[in-house]
Design a protein around this motif. Structure first.
Motif, PDB file in Angstrom:
ATOM      1  N   LEU A  16      35.470  27.253  44.722  1.00  0.00           N
ATOM      2  CA  LEU A  16      36.432  28.045  43.973  1.00  0.00           C
ATOM      3  C   LEU A  16      35.791  28.619  42.715  1.00  0.00           C
ATOM      4  N   GLY A  17      35.969  29.923  42.484  1.00  0.00           N
ATOM      5  CA  GLY A  17      35.413  30.581  41.307  1.00  0.00           C
ATOM      6  C   GLY A  17      36.426  31.501  40.656  1.00  0.00           C
ATOM      7  N   ILE A  18      36.098  31.917  39.442  1.00  0.00           N
ATOM      8  CA  ILE A  18      36.925  32.855  38.670  1.00  0.00           C
ATOM      9  C   ILE A  18      36.054  34.041  38.273  1.00  0.00           C
ATOM     10  N   ALA A  19      36.627  35.248  38.354  1.00  0.00           N
ATOM     11  CA  ALA A  19      35.976  36.452  37.833  1.00  0.00           C
ATOM     12  C   ALA A  19      37.039  37.224  37.057  1.00  0.00           C
ATOM     13  N   THR A  20      37.006  37.126  35.734  1.00  0.00           N
ATOM     14  CA  THR A  20      38.044  37.720  34.908  1.00  0.00           C
ATOM     15  C   THR A  20      37.487  38.744  33.933  1.00  0.00           C
ATOM     16  N   GLY A  21      38.288  39.756  33.663  1.00  0.00           N
ATOM     17  CA  GLY A  21      37.899  40.755  32.680  1.00  0.00           C
ATOM     18  C   GLY A  21      38.089  40.295  31.252  1.00  0.00           C
ATOM     19  N   GLY A  22      38.708  39.128  31.041  1.00  0.00           N
ATOM     20  CA  GLY A  22      38.937  38.605  29.696  1.00  0.00           C
ATOM     21  C   GLY A  22      37.676  38.049  29.061  1.00  0.00           C
ATOM     22  N   SER A  23      37.725  37.825  27.762  1.00  0.00           N
ATOM     23  CA  SER A  23      36.591  37.265  27.027  1.00  0.00           C
ATOM     24  C   SER A  23      36.383  35.801  27.416  1.00  0.00           C
ATOM     25  N   LEU A  24      35.243  35.251  27.030  1.00  0.00           N
ATOM     26  CA  LEU A  24      34.981  33.833  27.285  1.00  0.00           C
ATOM     27  C   LEU A  24      36.020  32.954  26.595  1.00  0.00           C
ATOM     28  N   LYS A  25      36.375  33.304  25.367  1.00  0.00           N
ATOM     29  CA  LYS A  25      37.358  32.519  24.615  1.00  0.00           C
ATOM     30  C   LYS A  25      38.716  32.577  25.297  1.00  0.00           C
ATOM     31  N   ARG A  26      39.110  33.759  25.701  1.00  0.00           N
ATOM     32  CA  ARG A  26      40.408  33.909  26.365  1.00  0.00           C
ATOM     33  C   ARG A  26      40.408  33.202  27.715  1.00  0.00           C
ATOM     34  N   MET A  27      39.333  33.325  28.465  1.00  0.00           N
ATOM     35  CA  MET A  27      39.246  32.657  29.759  1.00  0.00           C
ATOM     36  C   MET A  27      39.389  31.151  29.604  1.00  0.00           C
ATOM     37  N   GLY A  52      32.160  25.163  35.666  1.00  0.00           N
ATOM     38  CA  GLY A  52      30.869  25.761  35.986  1.00  0.00           C
ATOM     39  C   GLY A  52      30.937  26.955  36.916  1.00  0.00           C
ATOM     40  N   THR A  53      32.138  27.359  37.338  1.00  0.00           N
ATOM     41  CA  THR A  53      32.256  28.472  38.284  1.00  0.00           C
ATOM     42  C   THR A  53      33.197  29.568  37.794  1.00  0.00           C
ATOM     43  N   ALA A  54      33.489  29.592  36.503  1.00  0.00           N
ATOM     44  CA  ALA A  54      34.338  30.638  35.932  1.00  0.00           C
ATOM     45  C   ALA A  54      33.456  31.655  35.215  1.00  0.00           C
ATOM     46  N   THR A  55      33.681  32.946  35.483  1.00  0.00           N
ATOM     47  CA  THR A  55      32.856  34.000  34.902  1.00  0.00           C
ATOM     48  C   THR A  55      33.723  35.013  34.173  1.00  0.00           C
TER      49      THR A  55
END
Length: 233
Positions: free
Chosen positions: A107-118, A133-136
């Protein structure tokens, strides 16, 4: 086609019902700059899933002069304050992740938000433990959606090939980015920000390249679990 064994999720609007809060925070800061007719609907129609620098450029064009460098930070500060009391998971999110993990999906994340917001979004929604370790974030790549960069980084962190993954997105920019990275994409229109326009938005997602579009995460789960039964080449 090989069986799908990994899922890359867009975060906002797919796992957390945050888009109405985000769109209103952006519109509010645009109005504070003097763009008095800015609305959440306008931002959603134009920029759903797009990183803040692109929205700041649009605000500058609307204003006729550069927006302050603090624009994105002010939006984020307002948003994270609102998140403390109003952020909710999309119904069925935890159940979806449980069912996928039980079947061995990565399972991973690919978000347009900032690192802080994510990080704040995952923590406040109770989802952080699923994506260690799998959120970007788009802040980690040169170009955000609809470029493929973010999804390629997500693949790298998952240590997977494009053909082995699938992306869940609620924005056409995200679908386009996934497809540009060589990853199949499916669409989701169950977020509250799409109330009253789910059918038209589903059409937009299909035109962007989504193979299927769903309104409920339980239907997403059913579709993804079927993919594990696809015969390997």
């Amino acid at each position: 086609m090989s069986a799908v064994s990994g899922v890359i999720f867009d975060l906002d609007g797919c796992l957390v019902d945050s888009e109405p809060l985000s769109l209103e925070a952006i519109a509010s800061e645009m109005r504070a700059l003097g763009i008095l007719d800015a609305t959440a609907q306008e931002i959603g129609d134009r920029f759903l899933g797009v990183a803040m620098p692109v929205i700041a450029e649009y605000a500058s064009a609307r204003l006729g002069l550069p927006v302050p460098d603090s624009f994105a930070q002010r939006v984020e500060t307002q948003l994270l304050t609102t998140y403390q009391t109003e952020l909710r998971q999309v119904p069925g999110a935890t159940e979806l992740l449980l069912s996928l993990k039980a079947r061995g999906f990565a399972l991973g994340i690919a978000t347009g938000g900032s690192l802080k917001r994510m990080a704040a979004t995952l923590e406040l929604s109770g989802l952080a433990g699923w994506f260690e370790g799998t959120a970007t974030s788009a802040a980690e790549v040169k170009q955000g959606k609809p470029a493929p960069d973010l999804f390629l980084l997500a693949l790298e962190r998952l240590k997977m090939r494009p053909r082995d993954c699938i992306v869940l997105e609620d924005s056409p920019h995200g679908v386009q980015g996934a497809r540009a990275a060589g990853i199949p994409a499916i669409g989701f229109v169950g977020g509250s920000h799409l109330e009253g326009k789910r059918d038209s938005h589903a059409k937009i997602l299909r035109e962007a390249g989504a193979s299927h579009v769903f309104e409920r995460l339980e239907d997403v789960a059913r579709h993804l679990l079927i993919q594990t039964e696809s015969p390997a080449e």
